[in-house]
Every structure is written in structure tokens, then in C-alpha cells.
Design a protein around this motif. Structure first.
Motif, PDB file in Angstrom:
ATOM      1  N   ALA A   9       0.827  -1.209   0.000  1.00  0.00           N
ATOM      2  CA  ALA A   9       0.000   0.000   0.000  1.00  0.00           C
ATOM      3  C   ALA A   9       0.861   1.258   0.000  1.00  0.00           C
ATOM      4  CB  ALA A   9      -0.922   0.000   1.222  1.00  0.00           C
ATOM      5  N   CYS A  10       2.168   1.089   0.160  1.00  0.00           N
ATOM      6  CA  CYS A  10       3.087   2.236   0.169  1.00  0.00           C
ATOM      7  C   CYS A  10       3.334   2.740  -1.253  1.00  0.00           C
ATOM      8  CB  CYS A  10       4.417   1.839   0.789  1.00  0.00           C
ATOM      9  SG  CYS A  10       4.337   1.396   2.532  1.00  0.00           S
ATOM     10  N   ASP A  11       3.642   4.041  -1.350  1.00  0.00           N
ATOM     11  CA  ASP A  11       4.049   4.595  -2.645  1.00  0.00           C
ATOM     12  C   ASP A  11       5.350   3.952  -3.117  1.00  0.00           C
ATOM     13  OD1 ASP A  11       1.884   6.258  -2.668  1.00  0.00           O
ATOM     14  OD2 ASP A  11       3.030   8.136  -2.719  1.00  0.00           O
ATOM     15  N   GLY A  12       6.244   3.678  -2.168  1.00  0.00           N
ATOM     16  CA  GLY A  12       7.530   3.069  -2.480  1.00  0.00           C
ATOM     17  C   GLY A  12       8.163   2.529  -1.222  1.00  0.00           C
ATOM     18  N   VAL A  13       9.137   1.635  -1.390  1.00  0.00           N
ATOM     19  CA  VAL A  13       9.879   1.086  -0.262  1.00  0.00           C
ATOM     20  C   VAL A  13      11.364   1.233  -0.575  1.00  0.00           C
ATOM     21  CG1 VAL A  13      10.336  -0.918   1.196  1.00  0.00           C
ATOM     22  CG2 VAL A  13       8.041  -0.559   0.252  1.00  0.00           C
ATOM     23  N   LEU A  14      12.090   1.905   0.307  1.00  0.00           N
ATOM     24  CA  LEU A  14      13.497   2.207   0.071  1.00  0.00           C
ATOM     25  C   LEU A  14      14.354   1.497   1.105  1.00  0.00           C
ATOM     26  CD1 LEU A  14      11.596   4.822  -0.725  1.00  0.00           C
ATOM     27  CD2 LEU A  14      13.805   5.733  -1.445  1.00  0.00           C
ATOM     28  N   PHE A  15      15.305   0.701   0.629  1.00  0.00           N
ATOM     29  CA  PHE A  15      16.094  -0.176   1.471  1.00  0.00           C
ATOM     30  C   PHE A  15      17.530   0.310   1.629  1.00  0.00           C
ATOM     31  CE2 PHE A  15      12.899  -2.839  -0.556  1.00  0.00           C
ATOM     32  CZ  PHE A  15      12.500  -3.736   0.431  1.00  0.00           C
ATOM     33  N   ASP A  16      18.027   0.289   2.859  1.00  0.00           N
ATOM     34  CA  ASP A  16      19.464   0.337   3.057  1.00  0.00           C
ATOM     35  C   ASP A  16      20.034  -0.968   2.500  1.00  0.00           C
ATOM     36  OD1 ASP A  16      22.018   1.136   4.124  1.00  0.00           O
ATOM     37  OD2 ASP A  16      21.656  -0.210   5.804  1.00  0.00           O
ATOM     38  N   LEU A 184      13.100   8.320  -7.083  1.00  0.00           N
ATOM     39  CA  LEU A 184      12.134   7.245  -7.302  1.00  0.00           C
ATOM     40  C   LEU A 184      10.762   7.785  -7.675  1.00  0.00           C
ATOM     41  CD1 LEU A 184      12.097   4.132  -7.174  1.00  0.00           C
ATOM     42  CD2 LEU A 184      11.337   4.321  -4.795  1.00  0.00           C
ATOM     43  N   GLY A 185      10.554   9.075  -7.417  1.00  0.00           N
ATOM     44  CA  GLY A 185       9.275   9.705  -7.747  1.00  0.00           C
ATOM     45  C   GLY A 185       8.170   9.367  -6.772  1.00  0.00           C
ATOM     46  N   VAL A 186       8.532   9.259  -5.481  1.00  0.00           N
ATOM     47  CA  VAL A 186       7.531   8.927  -4.468  1.00  0.00           C
ATOM     48  C   VAL A 186       7.529   9.961  -3.363  1.00  0.00           C
ATOM     49  CG1 VAL A 186       7.699   6.455  -4.960  1.00  0.00           C
ATOM     50  CG2 VAL A 186       9.139   7.452  -3.153  1.00  0.00           C
ATOM     51  N   ASP A 187       6.425  10.001  -2.620  1.00  0.00           N
ATOM     52  CA  ASP A 187       6.273  10.891  -1.477  1.00  0.00           C
ATOM     53  C   ASP A 187       6.766  10.160  -0.231  1.00  0.00           C
ATOM     54  OD1 ASP A 187       5.490  12.532   0.577  1.00  0.00           O
ATOM     55  OD2 ASP A 187       3.351  12.483   0.110  1.00  0.00           O
ATOM     56  N   PRO A 188       7.802  10.679   0.445  1.00  0.00           N
ATOM     57  CA  PRO A 188       8.295  10.000   1.653  1.00  0.00           C
ATOM     58  C   PRO A 188       7.198   9.724   2.680  1.00  0.00           C
ATOM     59  CG  PRO A 188       9.805  11.742   1.025  1.00  0.00           C
ATOM     60  CD  PRO A 188       8.593  11.888   0.149  1.00  0.00           C
ATOM     61  N   ARG A 190       4.319   8.828   2.288  1.00  0.00           N
ATOM     62  CA  ARG A 190       3.502   7.668   1.909  1.00  0.00           C
ATOM     63  C   ARG A 190       4.382   6.465   1.567  1.00  0.00           C
ATOM     64  NH1 ARG A 190      -1.523   7.831   0.699  1.00  0.00           N
ATOM     65  NH2 ARG A 190      -1.242   6.335  -1.011  1.00  0.00           N
ATOM     66  N   SER A 191       5.635   6.517   2.005  1.00  0.00           N
ATOM     67  CA  SER A 191       6.584   5.463   1.668  1.00  0.00           C
ATOM     68  C   SER A 191       7.227   4.883   2.923  1.00  0.00           C
ATOM     69  CB  SER A 191       7.678   6.018   0.742  1.00  0.00           C
ATOM     70  OG  SER A 191       7.111   6.498  -0.466  1.00  0.00           O
ATOM     71  N   ALA A 192       7.904   3.749   2.738  1.00  0.00           N
ATOM     72  CA  ALA A 192       8.578   3.072   3.852  1.00  0.00           C
ATOM     73  C   ALA A 192      10.078   3.060   3.626  1.00  0.00           C
ATOM     74  CB  ALA A 192       8.061   1.644   3.997  1.00  0.00           C
ATOM     75  N   ALA A 193      10.826   3.210   4.706  1.00  0.00           N
ATOM     76  CA  ALA A 193      12.278   3.081   4.676  1.00  0.00           C
ATOM     77  C   ALA A 193      12.661   1.918   5.576  1.00  0.00           C
ATOM     78  CB  ALA A 193      12.943   4.367   5.164  1.00  0.00           C
ATOM     79  N   VAL A 194      13.644   1.140   5.126  1.00  0.00           N
ATOM     80  CA  VAL A 194      14.070  -0.037   5.883  1.00  0.00           C
ATOM     81  C   VAL A 194      15.552   0.114   6.202  1.00  0.00           C
ATOM     82  CG1 VAL A 194      14.079  -2.556   5.971  1.00  0.00           C
ATOM     83  CG2 VAL A 194      12.397  -1.378   4.528  1.00  0.00           C
ATOM     84  N   SER A 203      18.022   9.265   9.720  1.00  0.00           N
ATOM     85  CA  SER A 203      17.955   9.915   8.417  1.00  0.00           C
ATOM     86  C   SER A 203      16.565   9.792   7.803  1.00  0.00           C
ATOM     87  CB  SER A 203      19.003   9.292   7.479  1.00  0.00           C
ATOM     88  OG  SER A 203      18.899   9.820   6.164  1.00  0.00           O
ATOM     89  N   ALA A 204      16.011   8.576   7.835  1.00  0.00           N
ATOM     90  CA  ALA A 204      14.690   8.345   7.247  1.00  0.00           C
ATOM     91  C   ALA A 204      13.604   9.102   8.009  1.00  0.00           C
ATOM     92  CB  ALA A 204      14.389   6.848   7.221  1.00  0.00           C
ATOM     93  N   VAL A 205      13.717   9.122   9.334  1.00  0.00           N
ATOM     94  CA  VAL A 205      12.751   9.870  10.148  1.00  0.00           C
ATOM     95  C   VAL A 205      12.824  11.357   9.805  1.00  0.00           C
ATOM     96  CG1 VAL A 205      12.178  10.607  12.490  1.00  0.00           C
ATOM     97  CG2 VAL A 205      12.700   8.203  12.037  1.00  0.00           C
ATOM     98  N   ALA A 206      14.040  11.880   9.715  1.00  0.00           N
ATOM     99  CA  ALA A 206      14.221  13.301   9.404  1.00  0.00           C
ATOM    100  C   ALA A 206      13.720  13.650   8.015  1.00  0.00           C
ATOM    101  CB  ALA A 206      15.694  13.677   9.537  1.00  0.00           C
ATOM    102  N   ALA A 207      13.754  12.675   7.096  1.00  0.00           N
ATOM    103  CA  ALA A 207      13.280  12.899   5.730  1.00  0.00           C
ATOM    104  C   ALA A 207      11.766  12.772   5.630  1.00  0.00           C
ATOM    105  CB  ALA A 207      13.944  11.918   4.772  1.00  0.00           C
ATOM    106  N   GLY A 208      11.111  12.424   6.727  1.00  0.00           N
ATOM    107  CA  GLY A 208       9.653  12.419   6.762  1.00  0.00           C
ATOM    108  C   GLY A 208       8.979  11.160   6.259  1.00  0.00           C
ATOM    109  N   TYR A 209       9.656  10.011   6.364  1.00  0.00           N
ATOM    110  CA  TYR A 209       9.040   8.767   5.894  1.00  0.00           C
ATOM    111  C   TYR A 209       7.881   8.357   6.804  1.00  0.00           C
ATOM    112  CZ  TYR A 209      12.264   7.904   2.109  1.00  0.00           C
ATOM    113  OH  TYR A 209      12.945   8.012   0.915  1.00  0.00           O
ATOM    114  N   GLY A 210       6.796   7.920   6.173  1.00  0.00           N
ATOM    115  CA  GLY A 210       5.603   7.553   6.917  1.00  0.00           C
ATOM    116  C   GLY A 210       5.778   6.299   7.737  1.00  0.00           C
ATOM    117  N   LEU A 211       6.661   5.402   7.280  1.00  0.00           N
ATOM    118  CA  LEU A 211       6.934   4.164   8.012  1.00  0.00           C
ATOM    119  C   LEU A 211       8.434   3.894   7.952  1.00  0.00           C
ATOM    120  CD1 LEU A 211       6.046   1.569   9.457  1.00  0.00           C
ATOM    121  CD2 LEU A 211       5.666   0.533   7.200  1.00  0.00           C
TER     122      LEU A 211
END
Length: 240
Positions: A9-16, A184-188, A190-194, A203-211
Motif C-alpha cells: 500500500a506504500c508509494d515506495g519502499v526504500l532499502f538500506d 524514485l518519484g515517491v512521497d516519503p 507515503r513510503s517506507a524506509a528499511v 535519516s529516514a525519520v528526518a526525511a519524513g518517511y511515513g513508516l
């Protein structure tokens, strides 16, 4: 598990990368330990290098920033130098380059494979058509992804090379995760960072990731939650 039950359901998922997609964090840890133990002994630096130094000063950061951070923790300052410095140079860049020689040697000798649980999650997201990306501080990211046989799965790779070219601040600053979302063309929101690193979660929290999902490979679940992770898992198989 409700908030994790549908990453599709996420716009995108970005992985370390290191420690999230591949077990290269262990290779980095061993390379840093070998290099800094030798350096601290030669220079008479105390206290001796410890595993906690990796998680506190090195994990998730760009190589040279990590070197400077750890040396500063011991009240040691050396010239920054230049990325082209030889491994014999007593500069931040020279010291960082020493570590990279060890890392590359181990990677070539032993190879690498992705974590099965991580690969299964990547496959699930791809099958669902969810955009995915890699956000790594490492300049070796493309080499690692190639060695692991998964580089073709990621259309966007925000790594240490791109960060240097675009003068992006190292994690825990939001720059790399914010820029990766743009690429990636996604809204942080509405996206997840792992992430598995303290600095990466910040970093991900500061960038405003929803999850923000923490993966505990040794950094400690409690600390990852303290840094801002919404949830922490031991392995990404839990999300498949």
C-alpha cells in the motif's frame, strides 16, 4: 502486525543495503575492526577499538565521515586529505581508503548473497508493482549489488558515489533518503524506509518517511526504536 501487513500500500519502499539486503555489514565490521585495531595500536590511541564503536560512529555513514567521527571520539584530528590519497597517507581519506582495500579483498574472495527474507520481500514488492530503491552510504554499493546478483532489481541506487557527486550530507542527515525519494518519484510520507543502522533510521525519520522499519542485526531493537523506528524486526521474512 497491521501497520506492516501491507507494504504494497506504500508509494515506495526504500532499502538500506549493508545489513538489510545483504550481510555485507559483517564484512564492513571486520574490515573496520582490523584497520582501526592496527591504527590505534600504532598510534597509541586509547581506549582500544570496540564493536560499539562501529554502531556508534561508523555504521550507516559515508566512509570518510565515519573515520573522522571515530577519530574525534578519541580526541584525534588529522587532515581530511583527498579521496585519491594513498592508503599510506595519515589523512581521513587515506585511512578510509585502507579500510576499503580490506573490504574489497574479502568481498572478492568470499562473494556475497542476499538475505533470503529480504529477497522474498523484494520479490513480493516487485510482483505488486511497488517502486523500490537502495539508499546506501557505501561507495561499494553497486559492486555489492552486482556480486549478490540483485542490481537489476533496483532502478534507483542512491549510494556514496551519488552522495559525493551531489554534495549530500551523510546519514543521519535527511539528505540521502529525501533525494532517493525524489529519484524514485515517491512521497516519503507515503513510503517506507528499511534500515538497520542508528544513523539510517534517524535519516529516514528526518526525511519524513511515513513508516520506518528497523532491522535488528546487532544495533539493538530498543535503540532503533529510540532513534525513531516505528517497528523493529529481526529479519524481513517477517514482512512477507
Amino acid at each position: 502486525m497491521d501497520e506492516l501487513s501491507d507494504l504494497t500500500a506504500c508509494d515506495g519502499v526504500l532499502f538500506d543495503l549493508d545489513g538489510v539486503l545483504t550481510p555485507t555489514a559483517e564484512v564492513h565490521m571486520h574490515a573496520w575492526e582490523a584497520m582501526f585495531t592496527e591504527l590505534f595500536t600504532a598510534w597509541g590511541i586509547e581506549p582500544a577499538y570496540s564493536e560499539q564503536d562501529y554502531f556508534q560512529y561508523l555504521d550507516g555513514k559515508k566512509r570518510y565521515d565515519g573515520v573522522a567521527s571515530l577519530l574525534r571520539s578519541r580526541d584525534v584530528e588529522v587532515p581530511w586529505g583527498d579521496p585519491g590519497d594513498p592508503v599510506t597517507a595519515d589523512t581521513v581519506c587515506g585511512i578510509g581508503n585502507r579500510k576499503n582495500v580490506v573490504f574489497e579483498r574479502v568481498l572478492r574472495a568470499e562473494g556475497i548473497a542476499p538475505y533470503p527474507g529480504s529477497l522474498a520481500l523484494v520479490q513480493k514488492l516487485q510482483d505488486a508493482g511497488i517502486p523500490i530503491a537502495v539508499v546506501s552510504s557505501s561507495k561499494n554499493a553497486r559492486e555489492v549489488l552486482t556480486a549478490a546478483g540483485i542490481i537489476d532489481r533496483f532502478p534507483v541506487i542512491m549510494d556514496g558515489v551519488v552522495a559525493e557527486q551531489e554534495s549530500l550530507a551523510s546519514k543521519p542527515a535527511p539528505d540521502v533518503f529525501a533525494r532517493a525519494a525524489e529519484m524514485l518519484g515517491v512521497d516519503p510520507a507515503r513510503s517506507a524506509a528499511v534500515e538497520d543502522a542508528h544513523s539510517g533510521v534517524q535519516s529516514a525519520v528526518a526525511a519524513g518517511y511515513g513508516l520506518v522499519i528497523g532491522v535488528d542485526r546487532g544495533a539493538g531493537a530498543a535503540t532503533l526504536l529510540e532513534m525513531g523506528a516505528h517497528v523493529v524486526v529481526d529479519d524481513l521474512a517477517a514482512l512477507v
